[in-house]
Design a protein around this motif. Sequence first.
Motif, PDB file in Angstrom:
ATOM      1  N   PHE A   1      12.675   2.252  -8.870  1.00 37.38           N
ATOM      2  CA  PHE A   1      13.555   3.412  -8.770  1.00 37.38           C
ATOM      3  C   PHE A   1      14.824   2.989  -8.040  1.00 37.38           C
ATOM      4  O   PHE A   1      14.770   2.407  -6.948  1.00 37.38           O
ATOM      5  CB  PHE A   1      12.879   4.561  -8.023  1.00 37.38           C
ATOM      6  N   ILE A   2      15.967   3.253  -8.669  1.00 37.39           N
ATOM      7  CA  ILE A   2      17.266   2.885  -8.113  1.00 37.39           C
ATOM      8  C   ILE A   2      17.948   4.162  -7.644  1.00 37.39           C
ATOM      9  O   ILE A   2      18.082   5.120  -8.413  1.00 37.39           O
ATOM     10  CB  ILE A   2      18.136   2.170  -9.165  1.00 37.39           C
ATOM     11  N   LYS A   3      18.387   4.172  -6.390  1.00 40.74           N
ATOM     12  CA  LYS A   3      19.021   5.367  -5.844  1.00 40.74           C
ATOM     13  C   LYS A   3      20.343   4.998  -5.203  1.00 40.74           C
ATOM     14  O   LYS A   3      20.382   4.178  -4.278  1.00 40.74           O
ATOM     15  CB  LYS A   3      18.109   6.047  -4.825  1.00 40.74           C
ATOM     16  N   ALA A   4      21.430   5.589  -5.740  1.00 39.36           N
ATOM     17  CA  ALA A   4      22.747   5.407  -5.139  1.00 39.36           C
ATOM     18  C   ALA A   4      23.046   6.589  -4.231  1.00 39.36           C
ATOM     19  O   ALA A   4      22.378   7.618  -4.273  1.00 39.36           O
ATOM     20  CB  ALA A   4      23.797   5.284  -6.237  1.00 39.36           C
TER      21      ALA A   4
ATOM     22  N   ILE B   1      22.859   1.805  -1.360  1.00 34.52           N
ATOM     23  CA  ILE B   1      22.047   1.838  -2.572  1.00 34.52           C
ATOM     24  C   ILE B   1      20.708   1.176  -2.277  1.00 34.52           C
ATOM     25  O   ILE B   1      20.641   0.193  -1.513  1.00 34.52           O
ATOM     26  CB  ILE B   1      22.761   1.127  -3.752  1.00 34.52           C
ATOM     27  N   THR B   2      19.623   1.728  -2.839  1.00 36.83           N
ATOM     28  CA  THR B   2      18.282   1.165  -2.604  1.00 36.83           C
ATOM     29  C   THR B   2      17.564   0.938  -3.925  1.00 36.83           C
ATOM     30  O   THR B   2      17.793   1.650  -4.909  1.00 36.83           O
ATOM     31  CB  THR B   2      17.434   2.099  -1.725  1.00 36.83           C
ATOM     32  N   PHE B   3      16.677  -0.065  -3.932  1.00 37.95           N
ATOM     33  CA  PHE B   3      15.797  -0.379  -5.057  1.00 37.95           C
ATOM     34  C   PHE B   3      14.366  -0.418  -4.523  1.00 37.95           C
ATOM     35  O   PHE B   3      14.114  -1.076  -3.498  1.00 37.95           O
ATOM     36  CB  PHE B   3      16.113  -1.749  -5.666  1.00 37.95           C
ATOM     37  N   THR B   4      13.446   0.258  -5.159  1.00 32.11           N
ATOM     38  CA  THR B   4      12.037   0.134  -4.765  1.00 32.11           C
ATOM     39  C   THR B   4      11.454  -1.128  -5.406  1.00 32.11           C
ATOM     40  O   THR B   4      12.024  -1.699  -6.343  1.00 32.11           O
ATOM     41  CB  THR B   4      11.221   1.348  -5.225  1.00 32.11           C
ATOM     42  N   SER B   5      10.318  -1.556  -4.889  1.00 27.67           N
ATOM     43  CA  SER B   5       9.625  -2.691  -5.501  1.00 27.67           C
ATOM     44  C   SER B   5       9.007  -2.256  -6.820  1.00 27.67           C
ATOM     45  O   SER B   5       8.792  -1.062  -7.056  1.00 27.67           O
ATOM     46  CB  SER B   5       8.542  -3.223  -4.563  1.00 27.67           C
ATOM     47  N   GLY B   6       8.737  -3.211  -7.692  1.00 27.34           N
ATOM     48  CA  GLY B   6       8.153  -2.892  -8.985  1.00 27.34           C
ATOM     49  C   GLY B   6       8.104  -4.125  -9.872  1.00 27.34           C
ATOM     50  O   GLY B   6       8.124  -5.257  -9.377  1.00 27.34           O
ATOM     51  N   LYS B   7       8.068  -3.914 -11.166  1.00 30.43           N
ATOM     52  CA  LYS B   7       7.927  -5.024 -12.111  1.00 30.43           C
ATOM     53  C   LYS B   7       9.064  -5.006 -13.124  1.00 30.43           C
ATOM     54  O   LYS B   7       9.536  -3.950 -13.536  1.00 30.43           O
ATOM     55  CB  LYS B   7       6.592  -4.948 -12.837  1.00 30.43           C
ATOM     56  N   LEU B   8       9.495  -6.204 -13.532  1.00 28.73           N
ATOM     57  CA  LEU B   8      10.451  -6.380 -14.620  1.00 28.73           C
ATOM     58  C   LEU B   8       9.708  -7.064 -15.769  1.00 28.73           C
ATOM     59  O   LEU B   8       9.172  -8.170 -15.596  1.00 28.73           O
ATOM     60  CB  LEU B   8      11.651  -7.218 -14.165  1.00 28.73           C
ATOM     61  N   ILE B   9       9.664  -6.403 -16.913  1.00 26.29           N
ATOM     62  CA  ILE B   9       8.937  -6.914 -18.079  1.00 26.29           C
ATOM     63  C   ILE B   9       9.966  -7.344 -19.117  1.00 26.29           C
ATOM     64  O   ILE B   9      10.695  -6.505 -19.661  1.00 26.29           O
ATOM     65  CB  ILE B   9       8.009  -5.849 -18.674  1.00 26.29           C
TER      66      ILE B   9
END
Length: 835
Positions: A515-518, A527-535
């Motif tokens: 989840f990207i939040k500006a 701006i923040t990015f949560t952890s997760g996966k890139l497929i």
Amino acid sequence: MNEIQLYRNGAATILLPIDENTVYFDECMGRFDITVKAVSPTPLDIKMDDYLEYNGVRFSINMPFQLVRGSVFSYNIVFEHPSRALSDIIFKHVGAIEFSFFGTPREFIELLVNNMNVDDSGWTLGKCDDVEPMAIEFISSGNGYTCRAALSTIAQSFGLEFWFSGSGKTINLTKQAGEKTNIDFEHGRGKGLYSVEVGSTDSPLYNRIIGYGGTENIGIDYRNGATRLTFDPGYIERPLLPGERRRETSIIFEDIFPERTGTVTDVSVDRFTLTDTSIDFDLNGNAIEGETAKVMFKSGMLGGRTFDISYNHSSRSFRLTPAVENGYSFPNEFFYPVVGDKYSFVGIYQPKSYVDNAEGRLKKAVEDSFRKERPPYRVEIDEKYMRENGFSLKSGDRVRLKDSALGIDDIIRVTSVSFPLVNPHKCTVVISDKLTYHQDVQFVIEQEKVKDEVKVVDKSVTEFNRNQSYAMKQFRNMVFDPDGGLSETLQVLMIEAMAGVFGAESQNFDLQGVFIKANVDGNPNKITFTSGKLIHYKYEIPEVGNVWNMAAFMENSLVPGTPYYISAKCSRTELTGTWMVSAEPFGVDDFHGFWNFNLGVISSVIDGQRFTNITKGFTYITGGQIQTERLIAQLLKLPYITIGKNGRNAIEIWYDLAQTKLAVTLGLVNGKPQMIWYDEQTGQEIWNASKNGIVYVTSVSESWRDEGMLLVQSLSTSGQEADLSTIRANIQFNASKIGGAASSTMEIKSDFIAKYYDPGNNNETEANSVYEGYHNTNVKTDPFIANGYYVITGISPNFDTYASPNNDNNFQVMVLKIWSGKLVDTLTVDVMVAW
């Protein structure tokens, strides 16, 4: 006393007493069970999943059974054929419950058998006719198909019939179930028939049938603008009998259209260019207006899939445009074309020889479907005739039925057969030309209704698209540059191409759990990015994988006047990655040991906030189709739907293509989330739903009405059949002629007044709908009338009257089947009433 042994887990339990009320019932592609009605002075040890064996087949208890305690214990138990288990297993393919499968009948049944053998055992494929393969979609509102519903769908799609053999777990799929017998039934002493009951049909007996084929490869100049394949003269008919009037119907064969089935003779190294040296016409210049040239695979790993193509006639080769399904691009390393694959072109004008061939196939199909339909016959067979001749019947068998008085002498199908287990020769048989493909799950039936409705819509949409293609032709010739400056930067006023692909291979990825939040906490520089996966669907680490674990990230010192690039910096050696926010763009290979996958951009600060635009993914534009991940628009207009019209934050659904009659609005209406339904004729609001519930603008109050009724047969189970002799006797007892012996009119007296409750259409309808039906009192919470067959008689002194059509004391009486207070079926009974 006759008894039958019951079993539990392979061990014998009790001997169940049976008589002529224990009935075996076998219906072609339908119900298959043994109903046991038994009484005992003490409770019997019977449980769910207990079973009995008959003719080597295990019949089991799958549903709770009826038990009534009075002076004795009365049981009504249904023991079902092993095929009942098909209704308990969902039809799956590679773990999916919604899918499209391409194959022959044998391949479909093998898939079904594999599904059944996961949690059961012993399921096998028996006889299976060879038929050309086809693709069948198993999609039904996310619920999937049971194996039983899938089997019915497969049989109906291929025009075959299924039946079971052996222990009941061998599935056969052939042109016809059963076999032709040498059995003749004729009314008369020693000829096999006690009685013949002629049933009714749902439709007239047509004497002309108009036939149509599919819409594929049909150009705008075909047969004066016909949108479907047809033939001369367009119908099949039979001569009219004396006094008969013309009755016609129509039939559509969607899968018959002008086509050439070709075979791939060569495949390029990249698997996108295919060659067929036998192609005998040039596709170029023959694309149908408003359509895109496509290839549809009929076999192989791509069987059932369709691709846009470009064509080179000199090499007899065509190149596939990649197709994306659920994020996967086809062809790929797992699904690709090979030499020998069968295919057809669509969206292409076909040479006359192919059109003529298709019209011939259509005419033959219409001729095959045009046969004289007869009503079903329910016949009661002389058990002595069956016993002395050693005859036995099963559903699907063909027998000869003769009755000179009824004008019958032909070979007809046995659609169902039933008999008491204690006397198998005492048969009751239904004989009919027509079979039904039963769908045993309601959501499958509803899905078929939706398909029928879509067919009606599709015709209008097709005409809309044809008109649009003409308009586009005019538009193409009228485009000009009103400002006169376009020529300095671009010499082309309108770009025309077979297809457009937008996006970079490095951007062909998805994010999972990220989840990207500006503008975090109102700060445009955070701006923040949560952890997760890139497929990623293109890049991968050999023998390691293509799913990178992305760490959480935060940046809180962005420069207000600077826009930034967002990218994922992913290791080439291990599945880890970090997010980058940079004022400079970087390519995919700009960092040693890493791939840099661009995600998008974030704007500079505008009016106190930043805006994020994602650029990952692909967009394909081919003819009339755009395939993309995200669509952003102020107004979306479809033939029957608009979103955002006139700035409204709502979805609007229209009754008509011109969008003049509003049907439904869903969204923010007058600042409140609502759903509003409108009347088609007046345009007035019927009801609206919001957080306050449903408000009926056009409200109909609940109501009661009195009905004079006569109970003519009681029912103990909903599936119990009508006993015509009992019904006739009760009607005759309560009927009387009006006006003397010569009168052709009679009336039936009621034995009580029932109260029918109608919940109306109002705020309480949903809650009150459970009470709808016939009651003994006018209190809706009081019990319904007893279950049974009834005649509505009118109320004294104004009883309903019946006229004898032929003035011969024979009357036709409508009988209603009432269960739980509601009408579930009707039948017409012939009754003789004398003075």
